[in-house]
Design an enzyme around this catalytic site. Structure first.
Site: not given
Length: 316
Positions: A114, A116, A118-119, A171, A190, A228
């Site tokens: 996805h 975001h 942090d990905h 998400h 996530d 995570h």
């Protein structure tokens, strides 16, 4: 972690502010840390992942798991006969580059689940000639350097192994998972966590619940690689809504023991998630339904939304 939403999926002002703050940290501060390796901006808010890299194996793959940022796990998937190596989400290019060098692997693919940061934050630093970036078709404008947009139901091949894309939106609206049925492996980003699931930033309860049902249908032996190390916190919430679940009580003790030794709780098996993850049990556990106020008139999606809202406001 207290974004609140209605069963229709609308976000209140605080939730919006949280998401904005989260995005700011991801796109600015953590980017600088990844590039320079000098600053850890959010460490005091989250538990730390395992401090060292681990190696796991499926029938055809060698999977390297290692810490990124403060609570992310990075994954490299390597197929020896072809030499193909995929990075599954890339929160921090520096961590991936170090792991690739250590193992003598050459990156060939990036699989983003996805949009975001942090990905996807390491996409462009890791992309070189021949590296193909796969990502969700419904978020393709937000995936840096994307070459191959994919969506639910699509099939692809990596290292001579067939993979399938799962639509796991909720998400984020376009979130996908990478499932390798013959390897009994799924990379879920996530969408699903050990004993939990992601916040519903963009999707609706109906969409998210449908996604979780699809994941729940995977074989019990499927190894679930989430992004995570949230399991200890998730365990506290799970116990608050289903303390009478003996499988959960046993698993929580195992989680505590592993974290006390600095060991990861990821990956997990789908079978144990089905027995202990409250977000996969909203339609089968009377105890969970009672503790979050589900009524007979609530649909399964509305019941899920109540569990998700209870987790968002949980202060255990």
């Amino acid at each position: 972690n207290n974004q609140t939403m209605s069963t229709g999926g609308s976000k209140n002002l605080f939730g919006y502010a949280f998401a904005t703050f989260y995005t700011f940290l991801s796109t600015k501060t953590t980017w600088a840390w990844c590039r320079k390796g000098s600053f850890s901006p959010t460490g005091r808010f989250f538990s730390q992942p395992s401090a060292t890299s681990l190696t796991m194996a499926s029938r055809s793959f060698t999977i390297a798991q290692f810490p990124c940022l403060n609570d992310n796990y990075g994954y490299l998937v390597h197929e020896e006969s072809t030499g193909d190596t995929a990075a599954v989400d890339v929160p921090c290019a520096r961590s991936y580059a170090s792991e690739l060098t250590k193992r003598g692997w050459n990156l060939s693919h990036i699989f983003n689940t996805h949009h975001h940061y942090d990905h996807t934050g390491g996409n462009m630093d890791l992309k070189k000639d021949g590296v193909k970036i796969y990502g969700p078709i419904n978020e393709k404008e937000k995936i840096p350097g994307i070459d191959v947009p994919v969506g639910g139901g699509d099939e692809f091949e990596f290292g001579g192994v067939k993979g399938k894309i799962m639509d796991v939106g909720g998400h984020t609206r376009g979130h996908i998972a990478y499932h390798f049925p013959d390897e009994s492996v799924v990379f879920v980003g996530d969408a699903l966590f050990a004993l939990g699931c992601g916040k519903m930033f963009e999707g609706t309860p109906t969409q998210f619940w449908t996604s979780l049902q699809g994941l729940r249908e995977l074989p019990e032996e499927t190894a679930v690689y989430c992004a995570h190390e949230y399991t200890a916190g998730n365990a506290k919430f799970a116990m608050s809504v289903e303390p009478g679940n003996e499988d959960l009580v046993k698993r929580v003790e195992e989680v505590k023991a592993r974290r006390a030794q600095g060991l990861p709780t990821v990956p997990s098996k789908m079978g144990e998630e089905k027995k202990t993850n409250p977000f996969l049990r909203v339609d089968v556990s009377d105890e969970i339904r009672r503790n979050v106020g589900v009524t007979a008139a609530d649909s399964p999606a509305e019941a899920f939304a109540k569990v998700r809202r209870a987790k968002d406001t949980f202060r255990g």
